[in-house]
Design a protein around this motif. Structure first.
Motif, mmCIF file in Angstrom:
data_model
loop_
_atom_site.group_PDB
_atom_site.id
_atom_site.type_symbol
_atom_site.label_atom_id
_atom_site.label_comp_id
_atom_site.label_asym_id
_atom_site.label_seq_id
_atom_site.Cartn_x
_atom_site.Cartn_y
_atom_site.Cartn_z
ATOM 1 N N SER A 115 0.835 -1.195 0.000
ATOM 2 C CA SER A 115 0.000 0.000 0.000
ATOM 3 C C SER A 115 0.867 1.242 0.000
ATOM 4 N N MET A 116 0.285 2.344 -0.443
ATOM 5 C CA MET A 116 0.975 3.630 -0.440
ATOM 6 C C MET A 116 -0.022 4.702 -0.030
ATOM 7 N N GLN A 117 0.345 5.488 0.982
ATOM 8 C CA GLN A 117 -0.530 6.529 1.511
ATOM 9 C C GLN A 117 0.278 7.812 1.675
ATOM 10 N N ALA A 118 -0.329 8.931 1.302
ATOM 11 C CA ALA A 118 0.369 10.210 1.424
ATOM 12 C C ALA A 118 -0.150 11.061 2.580
ATOM 13 N N MET A 119 -1.433 10.930 2.905
ATOM 14 C CA MET A 119 -2.030 11.845 3.884
ATOM 15 C C MET A 119 -2.579 11.155 5.122
ATOM 16 N N VAL A 120 -2.876 9.866 5.034
ATOM 17 C CA VAL A 120 -3.439 9.158 6.190
ATOM 18 C C VAL A 120 -2.720 7.827 6.387
ATOM 19 N N ILE A 121 -2.857 7.271 7.567
ATOM 20 C CA ILE A 121 -2.301 5.964 7.884
ATOM 21 C C ILE A 121 -3.177 4.896 7.203
ATOM 22 N N PRO A 122 -2.592 3.831 6.671
ATOM 23 C CA PRO A 122 -3.401 2.781 6.031
ATOM 24 C C PRO A 122 -4.455 2.208 6.973
ATOM 25 N N GLY A 123 -5.620 1.909 6.427
ATOM 26 C CA GLY A 123 -6.728 1.397 7.235
ATOM 27 C C GLY A 123 -6.377 0.172 8.049
ATOM 28 N N THR A 127 -5.753 2.885 14.425
ATOM 29 C CA THR A 127 -6.410 2.651 15.709
ATOM 30 C C THR A 127 -7.891 2.990 15.557
ATOM 31 N N GLU A 128 -8.682 2.551 16.510
ATOM 32 C CA GLU A 128 -10.123 2.824 16.452
ATOM 33 C C GLU A 128 -10.402 4.324 16.519
ATOM 34 N N ASP A 129 -9.711 5.044 17.405
ATOM 35 C CA ASP A 129 -9.953 6.479 17.556
ATOM 36 C C ASP A 129 -9.530 7.247 16.304
ATOM 37 N N TYR A 130 -8.430 6.838 15.699
ATOM 38 C CA TYR A 130 -7.953 7.502 14.483
ATOM 39 C C TYR A 130 -8.951 7.278 13.341
ATOM 40 N N GLU A 152 -16.171 -0.229 13.143
ATOM 41 C CA GLU A 152 -16.182 -1.654 13.489
ATOM 42 C C GLU A 152 -15.687 -2.504 12.325
ATOM 43 N N HIS A 153 -16.192 -2.223 11.135
ATOM 44 C CA HIS A 153 -15.788 -2.963 9.942
ATOM 45 C C HIS A 153 -14.292 -2.802 9.682
ATOM 46 N N ARG A 154 -13.791 -1.583 9.829
ATOM 47 C CA ARG A 154 -12.353 -1.344 9.589
ATOM 48 C C ARG A 154 -11.494 -2.111 10.581
ATOM 49 N N MET A 155 -11.912 -2.167 11.834
ATOM 50 C CA MET A 155 -11.145 -2.912 12.834
ATOM 51 C C MET A 155 -11.166 -4.413 12.527
ATOM 52 N N GLU A 214 14.079 14.189 -2.376
ATOM 53 C CA GLU A 214 14.105 15.247 -3.393
ATOM 54 C C GLU A 214 13.553 14.805 -4.746
ATOM 55 N N GLU A 215 13.103 13.549 -4.829
ATOM 56 C CA GLU A 215 12.576 13.051 -6.107
ATOM 57 C C GLU A 215 11.066 12.895 -6.013
ATOM 58 N N PHE A 216 10.348 13.421 -6.996
ATOM 59 C CA PHE A 216 8.880 13.367 -6.980
ATOM 60 C C PHE A 216 8.390 11.940 -7.175
ATOM 61 N N VAL A 217 7.405 11.558 -6.396
ATOM 62 C CA VAL A 217 6.705 10.299 -6.607
ATOM 63 C C VAL A 217 5.214 10.585 -6.481
ATOM 64 N N GLU A 218 4.438 10.096 -7.406
ATOM 65 C CA GLU A 218 3.008 10.417 -7.483
ATOM 66 C C GLU A 218 2.247 9.645 -6.409
ATOM 67 N N THR A 219 2.018 10.303 -5.288
ATOM 68 C CA THR A 219 1.375 9.643 -4.150
ATOM 69 C C THR A 219 0.055 10.318 -3.763
ATOM 70 N N THR A 220 -0.618 10.935 -4.721
ATOM 71 C CA THR A 220 -1.838 11.682 -4.389
ATOM 72 C C THR A 220 -3.001 10.771 -4.015
ATOM 73 N N ASP A 221 -3.100 9.601 -4.626
ATOM 74 C CA ASP A 221 -4.193 8.678 -4.312
ATOM 75 C C ASP A 221 -3.739 7.623 -3.310
ATOM 76 N N GLN A 222 -4.711 7.053 -2.601
ATOM 77 C CA GLN A 222 -4.421 5.926 -1.713
ATOM 78 C C GLN A 222 -4.450 4.651 -2.564
ATOM 79 N N ILE A 223 -3.390 3.873 -2.505
ATOM 80 C CA ILE A 223 -3.245 2.717 -3.383
ATOM 81 C C ILE A 223 -3.048 1.456 -2.552
ATOM 82 N N ALA A 224 -3.761 0.408 -2.907
ATOM 83 C CA ALA A 224 -3.562 -0.905 -2.298
ATOM 84 C C ALA A 224 -3.416 -1.926 -3.415
ATOM 85 N N TYR A 225 -2.326 -2.674 -3.389
ATOM 86 C CA TYR A 225 -2.078 -3.710 -4.395
ATOM 87 C C TYR A 225 -2.206 -5.065 -3.707
ATOM 88 N N ALA A 226 -3.171 -5.868 -4.158
ATOM 89 C CA ALA A 226 -3.415 -7.189 -3.583
ATOM 90 C C ALA A 226 -2.901 -8.251 -4.540
#
Length: 284
Positions: A115-123, A127-130, A152-155, A214-226
Motif C-alpha cells: 500500500s501507499m498513503q500520502a495523507m493518512v495511515i493505512p486502514g 487505531t479505532e480512535d484515528y 467496526e468494519h475497519r477494525m 528530493e525526487e517526486f513520486v506520485e502519491t496523491t491517491d491511496q493505493i492498495a495492491y493485492a
C-alpha cells in the motif's frame, strides 16, 4: 435463479477472466453458450459476474478454450465455489455500501499486500480512535450509527494480520501522514505508537518516504495492491474523494507495481522508518 443486481468485485473478476479466456481462444459467446447448453444472454450474464457458474463448467470451458494454465483454472473454480454468507463481511451487506465489503474481500484473499498513503495511515494499521476521526471528517456529516459500523468494519479487516496464516503487508507512508494530527494530539500519538508496535511484527513492513526526499513520486491517491497466488488475478484498489476503483488490466497492474517500486526505493528502510515514527510521536 435471477441475475444478481450487485455482484461483488470478485464475482465480476471471475466473469471477466472467463471472457478474456474465451476471447484469447477466438471463440464467441454464442459458441460458449452452446457448449454449456444455455442461451447467449445467460452466457453474457456469467461473464459479467451476474450469474454464478460451477467449477465443473469452468473446467469444461477451459478445455474448450484450450487453456493450459491449470493454476488459473483452479483459482477461478475456487472463486466459483464461494458462497454468500461464508465470510464475516457478509454480515455488513445491506448495512454498508458494497465497496466496503469488496475491500475486505480483496484483502482476505490476498497472499500479500502493498500500500501507499500520502495523507493518512493505512486502514489496516489504524487505531479505532484515528479511524473514527477520519470518518467524522468526511464532507457530508455521517450519522453516529454509520460511523460506528464503519469503524467496526475497519477494525475487523485488521484480523488478516493476526490470523493463523497472516497476510504479509508492506505499507509505504509519506512523512506528511505521520505529522497530521487528526483527532488531536492524543489520538495522533496513540496512532504513531501503534505504527511503531506493528512495524515490529514479522509480517508487517512500514516504510516512510521522508520530507527530505528530493525526487517526486506520485502519491496523491491511496493505493492498495493485492497479490494473488496466481499473478493474473492480482488487483489494485485506488481510493480518492470520488470513491474506490478496482483495476485488473495487466497494463494497470504493471503501472502500479512500478509506482510502488519507486516509492519504496525512495523510502527509508524499515528500521530508519521505525525510528522516525518514534521520534515524531515523542514530539507530540
Amino acid at each position: 435463479m435471477p441475475p444478481r443486481d450487485t455482484p461483488t468485485v470478485r464475482q465480476m473478476r471471475l466473469g471477466s477472466e472467463l471472457r478474456r479466456m474465451r476471447e484469447r481462444a477466438g471463440r464467441t459467446a454464442r459458441e460458449a453458450a452452446a457448449l454449456l447448453g444455455v442461451d447467449q444472454a445467460r452466457m453474457s450474464n456469467i461473464e459479467a459476474g451476474r450469474i454464478g457458474i460451477s467449477g465443473e463448467r469452468i473446467r469444461r470451458l477451459a478445455t474448450f478454450y484450450v487453456c493450459a494454465d491449470t493454476a488459473l483454472v483452479e483459482a477461478l473454480c475456487a472463486i466459483a465455489e464461494e458462497r454468500r454468507g461464508q465470510f464475516w463481511w457478509d454480515e455488513y451487506r445491506g448495512i454498508l455500501a458494497p465497496g466496503f465489503l469488496d475491500v475486505a474481500e480483496m484483502e482476505h484473499h490476498a497472499v500479500y499486500l502493498r500500500s501507499m498513503q500520502a495523507m493518512v495511515i493505512p486502514g489496516l494499521l489504524q487505531t479505532e480512535d484515528y479511524a473514527r476521526a477520519l470518518f467524522q471528517g468526511v464532507v457530508y456529516k455521517l450519522p453516529i450509527q454509520e460511523i460506528d459500523v464503519r469503524v467496526e468494519h475497519r477494525m475487523r479487516r485488521q484480523t488478516i494480520l493476526e490470523r493463523e496464516n497472516p497476510v504479509r503487508l508492506t505499507a509505504t507512508i509519506h512523512e506528511a501522514a505521520l505529522r497530521m494530527r487528526f483527532g488531536g494530539r492524543k489520538v495522533a500519538r496513540a496512532q504513531l505508537e501503534r505504527l511503531v508496535e506493528v512495524s515490529g511484527c514479522e509480517m508487517v513492513t512500514v516504510r516512510v518516504v521522508p520530507f527530505t526526499n528530493e525526487e517526486f513520486v506520485e502519491t496523491t491517491d491511496q493505493i492498495a495492491y493485492a497479490a494473488s497466488a496466481v499473478p493474473r488475478l492480482d488487483t489494485v484498489q485506488v481510493d480518492n474523494i470520488v470513491g474506490g476503483h478496482f483495476l485488473d488490466a495487466e497494463a494497470e497492474l504493471q503501472r502500479y507495481r512500478k509506482l510502488l517500486d519507486k516509492a519504496e526505493s525512495l523510502a527509508l528502510d524499515a528500521e530508519e522508518s521505525r525510528q522516525l515514527i518514534h521520534h515524531i510521536a515523542r514530539e507530540l
